[in-house]
Design a protein around this motif. Structure first.
Motif, PDB file in Angstrom:
ATOM      1  N   TYR A 115      31.831  24.491  13.487  1.00 18.83           N
ATOM      2  CA  TYR A 115      31.843  23.326  14.371  1.00 18.83           C
ATOM      3  C   TYR A 115      32.568  22.157  13.717  1.00 18.83           C
ATOM      4  CZ  TYR A 115      28.553  25.609  17.501  1.00 18.83           C
ATOM      5  OH  TYR A 115      27.973  26.483  18.381  1.00 18.83           O
ATOM      6  N   GLU A 128      39.487  12.403  24.323  1.00 19.46           N
ATOM      7  CA  GLU A 128      38.583  13.557  24.356  1.00 19.46           C
ATOM      8  C   GLU A 128      39.366  14.842  24.626  1.00 19.46           C
ATOM      9  OE1 GLU A 128      34.814  15.176  27.063  1.00 19.46           O
ATOM     10  OE2 GLU A 128      36.208  13.670  27.828  1.00 19.46           O
ATOM     11  N   GLU A 129      40.277  14.808  25.591  1.00 22.06           N
ATOM     12  CA  GLU A 129      41.073  15.982  25.917  1.00 22.06           C
ATOM     13  C   GLU A 129      41.937  16.410  24.739  1.00 22.06           C
ATOM     14  OE1 GLU A 129      44.322  17.502  29.294  1.00 22.06           O
ATOM     15  OE2 GLU A 129      43.507  15.463  29.363  1.00 22.06           O
ATOM     16  N   TYR A 170      39.749  18.164  22.120  1.00 24.35           N
ATOM     17  CA  TYR A 170      39.376  19.528  22.495  1.00 24.35           C
ATOM     18  C   TYR A 170      40.567  20.468  22.431  1.00 24.35           C
ATOM     19  CZ  TYR A 170      34.655  18.208  23.889  1.00 24.35           C
ATOM     20  OH  TYR A 170      33.356  17.775  23.884  1.00 24.35           O
ATOM     21  N   GLU A 171      41.727  19.986  22.823  1.00 21.66           N
ATOM     22  CA  GLU A 171      42.925  20.821  22.731  1.00 21.66           C
ATOM     23  C   GLU A 171      43.238  21.172  21.275  1.00 21.66           C
ATOM     24  OE1 GLU A 171      46.080  18.814  24.695  1.00 21.66           O
ATOM     25  OE2 GLU A 171      45.391  19.340  26.716  1.00 21.66           O
ATOM     26  N   VAL A 186      38.473  20.670  18.416  1.00 23.23           N
ATOM     27  CA  VAL A 186      37.204  20.004  18.123  1.00 23.23           C
ATOM     28  C   VAL A 186      36.122  20.586  19.030  1.00 23.23           C
ATOM     29  CG1 VAL A 186      35.973  17.800  18.323  1.00 23.23           C
ATOM     30  CG2 VAL A 186      38.242  17.888  17.252  1.00 23.23           C
ATOM     31  N   ASN A 187      34.887  20.642  18.530  1.00 25.15           N
ATOM     32  CA  ASN A 187      33.770  21.200  19.296  1.00 25.15           C
ATOM     33  C   ASN A 187      32.862  20.150  19.916  1.00 25.15           C
ATOM     34  OD1 ASN A 187      34.086  23.222  16.647  1.00 25.15           O
ATOM     35  ND2 ASN A 187      34.042  24.262  18.635  1.00 25.15           N
ATOM     36  N   VAL A 231      32.152  15.964  20.620  1.00 20.97           N
ATOM     37  CA  VAL A 231      32.640  14.585  20.645  1.00 20.97           C
ATOM     38  C   VAL A 231      31.444  13.698  20.962  1.00 20.97           C
ATOM     39  CG1 VAL A 231      34.204  12.932  21.719  1.00 20.97           C
ATOM     40  CG2 VAL A 231      34.929  15.313  21.408  1.00 20.97           C
ATOM     41  N   ARG A 234      31.259  21.013  28.017  1.00 17.99           N
ATOM     42  CA  ARG A 234      32.620  21.424  28.338  1.00 17.99           C
ATOM     43  C   ARG A 234      32.877  22.913  28.178  1.00 17.99           C
ATOM     44  NH1 ARG A 234      34.095  17.247  31.389  1.00 17.99           N
ATOM     45  NH2 ARG A 234      34.397  15.286  30.247  1.00 17.99           N
ATOM     46  N   LYS A 251      31.142  26.178  23.225  1.00 20.69           N
ATOM     47  CA  LYS A 251      31.020  25.452  21.960  1.00 20.69           C
ATOM     48  C   LYS A 251      31.627  24.061  22.073  1.00 20.69           C
ATOM     49  CE  LYS A 251      31.639  27.431  18.022  1.00 20.69           C
ATOM     50  NZ  LYS A 251      32.224  28.140  16.864  1.00 20.69           N
ATOM     51  N   ALA A 252      31.563  23.460  23.254  1.00 21.05           N
ATOM     52  CA  ALA A 252      32.165  22.143  23.467  1.00 21.05           C
ATOM     53  C   ALA A 252      31.196  21.250  24.228  1.00 21.05           C
ATOM     54  CB  ALA A 252      33.476  22.269  24.224  1.00 21.05           C
ATOM     55  N   THR A 270      30.234  16.847  24.968  1.00 19.83           N
ATOM     56  CA  THR A 270      30.559  15.431  24.798  1.00 19.83           C
ATOM     57  C   THR A 270      29.358  14.565  25.147  1.00 19.83           C
ATOM     58  OG1 THR A 270      32.905  15.739  25.311  1.00 19.83           O
ATOM     59  CG2 THR A 270      32.033  13.526  25.561  1.00 19.83           C
TER      60      THR A 270
END
Length: 428
Positions: free
Chosen positions: A291, A314-315, A318-319, A322-323, A325, A339, A342-343, A345
């Protein structure tokens, strides 16, 4: 499920209150005997210095845990002062690694524990002004006393420390400037070994950055987002607990002056006005740990929703891989968004240990608990709370809990919080 969760916390508190006198008496008796013996041993030529330091710290730490929270602060400090040494810390920060490297490994965890990590995220914390006055009056552990059972149970705690630390009084000239005396860090000392502060915020350098870092390091606290140079400011705290590895970054999108930015040759803060400034440090850890976690100071105070730049950042995170935020600064709870497997926010976690606000919405808050396995976020839980006169109240009344849960549900699109605080991921 609500009854079992709340009753478990209440019963634990009741048991601790019934037993505090017995624990205090036996604990103090035991510590005094050992303290006397160690006092003579420490004066013996040739005694191992490192072993003595570790023993001294353990005794002081046990004294801190055994003394009841209701004990007056002056008496609490006086009893600790009877020990024949100054308070020590058991954490060392070699120059090669710095304060952001964890030595915790899965081998140190309970062998019976499954491969999962319980992490608790807290919002803004400061222990100065009115909060410090309440702590002086009611005890150093008063603000967190209702959350103590949960804080003790989790494996990792990540919190925003929205204040400089020190006693110099060298404050930046601004409308609100915070500098917390190091002794008030005792509030978090019981959780020090599993706690990571982010100092990347609009108050982290209200006092001298070097003074803040030195105070935290002397007390043995881990931190991110502030460093003696740019590389150190952006460096993550890296660790592994129960077989789950992680890297935690801190960065701020809210600073009062540009000079707060860390440079190649001067101390300062990790900032994220330009996403690339953070991404270049984050990307190397993607795939290296289970993570990658970013704790960001961003947004608009008292706003319900994030700004467009937050959504874009944030986008981008994640791109990049990052897992998690996690956000703070608005002083109010904002949306949670699940998201992916494993995502996750949390745009804003609001206040936690903080001055009571004139705006009731800023006093409604909560702690976010995530249970992470190497392959997925297993559980997400909101623990509703309220800031009131220096105390972070753990809300058990259904009406009070619903006020906060309904706000989060109204703002969130991919998450629904049940009455017991458990979050369900909504399908789209």
């Amino acid at each position: 499920m609500e009854k079992s969760r709340l009753e478990r916390l209440q019963e634990r508190k009741q048991i601790e209150r019934r037993q505090w006198l017995r624990r205090c008496c036996w604990g103090l008796f035991f510590i005094v005997l050992l303290a006397v013996g160690l006092h003579f041993i420490s004066d013996t030529p040739g005694s191992p210095a490192q072993r003595m330091d570790q023993l001294r710290h353990q005794l002081t730490h046990q004294l801190t845990r055994l003394l009841p929270e209701e004990l007056p602060t002056q008496l609490f400090q006086g009893l600790r002062g009877l020990l024949p040494w100054n308070r020590q810390t058991d954490a060392s920060f070699p120059a090669e690694t710095g304060p952001n490297t964890s030595t915790t490994t899965s081998e140190e965890a309970d062998a019976s524990t499954d491969a999962s990590l319980r992490v608790l995220f807290l919002g803004d914390n400061m222990m100065t002004g009115r909060v410090a006055a309440v702590m002086d009056e009611k005890g150093m552990h008063y603000p967190l006393q209702e959350f103590a059972p949960l804080l003790e149970e989790v494996d990792l705690i990540v919190a925003n420390l929205e204040t400089a630390v020190g006693t110099s009084g060298q404050m930046m000239e601004k409308s609100f400037a915070f500098q917390t005396a190091p002794r008030y860090l005792d509030l978090f000392d019981p959780y020090r070994e599993k706690l990571v502060f982010t100092l990347a915020n609009n108050h982290g350098m209200d006092g001298p950055a070097l003074e803040t870092m030195s105070a935290l390091e002397s007390a043995g606290f881990h931190y991110v987002g502030l460093g003696r140079d740019r590389q150190a400011a952006y460096a993550p705290y890296v660790g592994e607990i129960n077989g789950v590895s992680f890297a935690i970054f801190g960065a701020s999108r809210v600073i009062p002056v540009a000079s707060w930015r860390a440079g190649e040759n001067h101390p300062g803060m990790a900032t994220v006005y330009n996403p690339e400034s953070l991404l270049e440090h984050v990307v190397p850890w993607v795939g290296e740990v289970d993570y990658v976690i970013t704790y960001l100071h961003w947004g608009v105070e008292l706003a319900d929703k994030p700004e467009p730049y937050q959504l874009a950042l944030e986008e981008a995170l994640y791109e990049a891989g990052v897992n998690l935020v996690i956000g703070s600064h608005p002083h109010v709870l904002q949306a949670f968004e699940w998201r992916g497997p494993k995502a996750f926010t949390a745009y804003s976690l609001g206040n936690f240990v903080f001055t009571t606000s004139h705006d009731p919405m800023a006093n409604d808050t909560g702690a976010l608990e995530l249970v992470l396995s190497p392959d997925a976020i297993e559980t997400a839980v909101l623990h509703p709370a309220q800031v009131r006169w220096g105390l972070v109240r753990y809300l058990t009344d259904p009406t009070e809990r619903q006020r906060i849960i309904q706000r989060v549900n109204r703002l969130s699109e991919s998450v629904r919080v049940d009455d017991d605080g458990m979050m369900q991921q909504l399908s789209h």
